[in-house]
Structures are given as structure tokens and as C-alpha cells.
Scaffold this motif. Structure first.
Motif, mmCIF file in Angstrom:
data_model
loop_
_atom_site.group_PDB
_atom_site.id
_atom_site.type_symbol
_atom_site.label_atom_id
_atom_site.label_comp_id
_atom_site.label_asym_id
_atom_site.label_seq_id
_atom_site.Cartn_x
_atom_site.Cartn_y
_atom_site.Cartn_z
ATOM 1 N N UNK A 1 6.454 62.210 -3.126
ATOM 2 C CA UNK A 1 5.162 61.955 -3.737
ATOM 3 C C UNK A 1 4.082 62.341 -2.740
ATOM 4 N N UNK A 2 3.059 63.007 -3.256
ATOM 5 C CA UNK A 2 1.894 63.348 -2.450
ATOM 6 C C UNK A 2 0.751 62.428 -2.857
ATOM 7 N N UNK A 3 0.084 61.844 -1.885
ATOM 8 C CA UNK A 3 -1.086 61.006 -2.138
ATOM 9 C C UNK A 3 -2.309 61.766 -1.646
ATOM 10 N N UNK A 4 -3.212 62.086 -2.564
ATOM 11 C CA UNK A 4 -4.421 62.825 -2.207
ATOM 12 C C UNK A 4 -5.610 61.882 -2.230
ATOM 13 N N UNK A 5 -6.603 62.204 -1.387
ATOM 14 C CA UNK A 5 -7.827 61.407 -1.387
ATOM 15 C C UNK A 5 -9.001 62.260 -0.947
ATOM 16 N N UNK A 6 -10.179 61.801 -1.293
ATOM 17 C CA UNK A 6 -11.401 62.501 -0.907
ATOM 18 C C UNK A 6 -11.735 63.625 -1.855
ATOM 19 N N UNK A 7 -12.233 64.732 -1.279
ATOM 20 C CA UNK A 7 -12.680 65.872 -2.062
ATOM 21 C C UNK A 7 -11.701 67.025 -1.933
ATOM 22 N N UNK A 8 -11.398 67.630 -3.063
ATOM 23 C CA UNK A 8 -10.552 68.816 -3.071
ATOM 24 C C UNK A 8 -11.433 69.977 -3.502
ATOM 25 N N UNK A 9 -11.717 70.843 -2.550
ATOM 26 C CA UNK A 9 -12.574 71.996 -2.805
ATOM 27 C C UNK A 9 -12.066 73.170 -1.970
ATOM 28 N N UNK A 10 -12.821 74.244 -1.937
ATOM 29 C CA UNK A 10 -12.361 75.456 -1.257
ATOM 30 C C UNK A 10 -12.093 75.226 0.229
ATOM 31 N N UNK A 11 -12.706 74.210 0.805
ATOM 32 C CA UNK A 11 -12.490 73.922 2.225
ATOM 33 C C UNK A 11 -11.179 73.186 2.474
ATOM 34 N N UNK A 12 -10.788 72.337 1.553
ATOM 35 C CA UNK A 12 -9.578 71.544 1.742
ATOM 36 C C UNK A 12 -8.353 72.120 1.028
ATOM 37 N N UNK A 13 -8.550 73.101 0.166
ATOM 38 C CA UNK A 13 -7.442 73.649 -0.620
ATOM 39 C C UNK A 13 -6.328 74.257 0.235
ATOM 40 N N UNK A 14 -6.622 74.944 1.332
ATOM 41 C CA UNK A 14 -5.495 75.473 2.118
ATOM 42 C C UNK A 14 -4.508 74.385 2.563
ATOM 43 N N UNK A 15 -5.019 73.238 2.944
ATOM 44 C CA UNK A 15 -4.154 72.132 3.346
ATOM 45 C C UNK A 15 -3.349 71.622 2.157
ATOM 46 N N UNK A 16 -4.010 71.489 1.004
ATOM 47 C CA UNK A 16 -3.329 71.054 -0.211
ATOM 48 C C UNK A 16 -2.257 72.060 -0.605
ATOM 49 N N UNK A 17 -2.590 73.335 -0.601
ATOM 50 C CA UNK A 17 -1.636 74.374 -1.002
ATOM 51 C C UNK A 17 -0.400 74.343 -0.104
ATOM 52 N N UNK A 18 -0.601 74.157 1.178
ATOM 53 C CA UNK A 18 0.525 74.085 2.111
ATOM 54 C C UNK A 18 1.397 72.856 1.823
ATOM 55 N N UNK A 19 0.762 71.722 1.564
ATOM 56 C CA UNK A 19 1.517 70.497 1.248
ATOM 57 C C UNK A 19 2.308 70.667 -0.050
ATOM 58 N N UNK A 20 1.704 71.311 -1.036
ATOM 59 C CA UNK A 20 2.402 71.539 -2.298
ATOM 60 C C UNK A 20 3.571 72.509 -2.117
ATOM 61 N N UNK A 21 3.379 73.555 -1.322
ATOM 62 C CA UNK A 21 4.468 74.487 -1.047
ATOM 63 C C UNK A 21 5.627 73.769 -0.365
ATOM 64 N N UNK A 22 5.317 72.939 0.619
ATOM 65 C CA UNK A 22 6.354 72.168 1.306
ATOM 66 C C UNK A 22 7.084 71.248 0.334
ATOM 67 N N UNK A 23 6.326 70.624 -0.561
ATOM 68 C CA UNK A 23 6.936 69.721 -1.540
ATOM 69 C C UNK A 23 7.905 70.476 -2.444
#
Length: 95
Positions: free
Chosen positions: A1-23
């Protein structure tokens, strides 16, 4: 399970994309990836795009992607873009 918080925008998407790929890489076939979005204050189209790309890749691996407990803003984004059903959208717990 991934727990996200805060703002998801073009600045934070690379981190999200990497976490999703790992998942996707780590998730066994037949299991599901659940993304808890209860604490997400904002998600723009780049965040939605990252989720859609992960969903497509995971689907090729036989792994469903679920969005759990979306915040009101995320639930609205998913509704307006008609993508809620793609993620086995769970509206309960929306704040």
C-alpha cells in the motif's frame, strides 16, 4: 500500500512515478496495489497521468490498482475525468 499526502503536481510526480513503478515491480501477480489518497490536498493532471500510466503497466502484469480513501479533491478529479472506475475507486472515507 502506498500512502500519499500533500500536493501531487509536476514537481512531485517524479517521486510518485518512481514509487508506483517500484510497487508494480514488487507486487505479486494477482495481488493489488492500493494507493491511499486520504491526505492528498491537491492532485493535478500530471498526478492523474502518473496513476493512469501505473495502472496500464500494472494491468499488463495482472495487477489491479486501487485508489482508497480519496480526499474530496481527488474524488472530484476522478469523477470529473471519468477515471474513478479505472482504479476500483473506493469513495468511503473521503474527507
Amino acid at each position: 500500500m502506498l500512502f500519499l499526502e500533500g500536493e501531487i503536481d509536476r514537481h512531485s510526480v517524479p517521486t510518485l512515478a518512481e514509487a508506483l513503478e517500484d510497487a508494480v515491480d514488487l507486487c505479486p501477480r494477482g495481488a493489488a496495489i492500493t494507493v491511499d489518497m486520504a491526505m492528498v490536498d491537491f492532485c493535478d493532471s500530471s498526478g492523474l497521468n502518473a496513476l493512469l500510466k501505473a495502472r496500464d503497466r500494472a494491468g499488463r502484469e495482472g495487477v489491479p490498482v486501487r485508489v482508497a480513501r480519496p480526499s474530496r479533491q481527488v474524488a472530484r478529479l476522478l469523477r470529473l475525468t471519468a477515471t474513478a472506475g479505472l482504479f476500483q475507486f473506493q469513495a468511503d472515507g473521503a474527507r
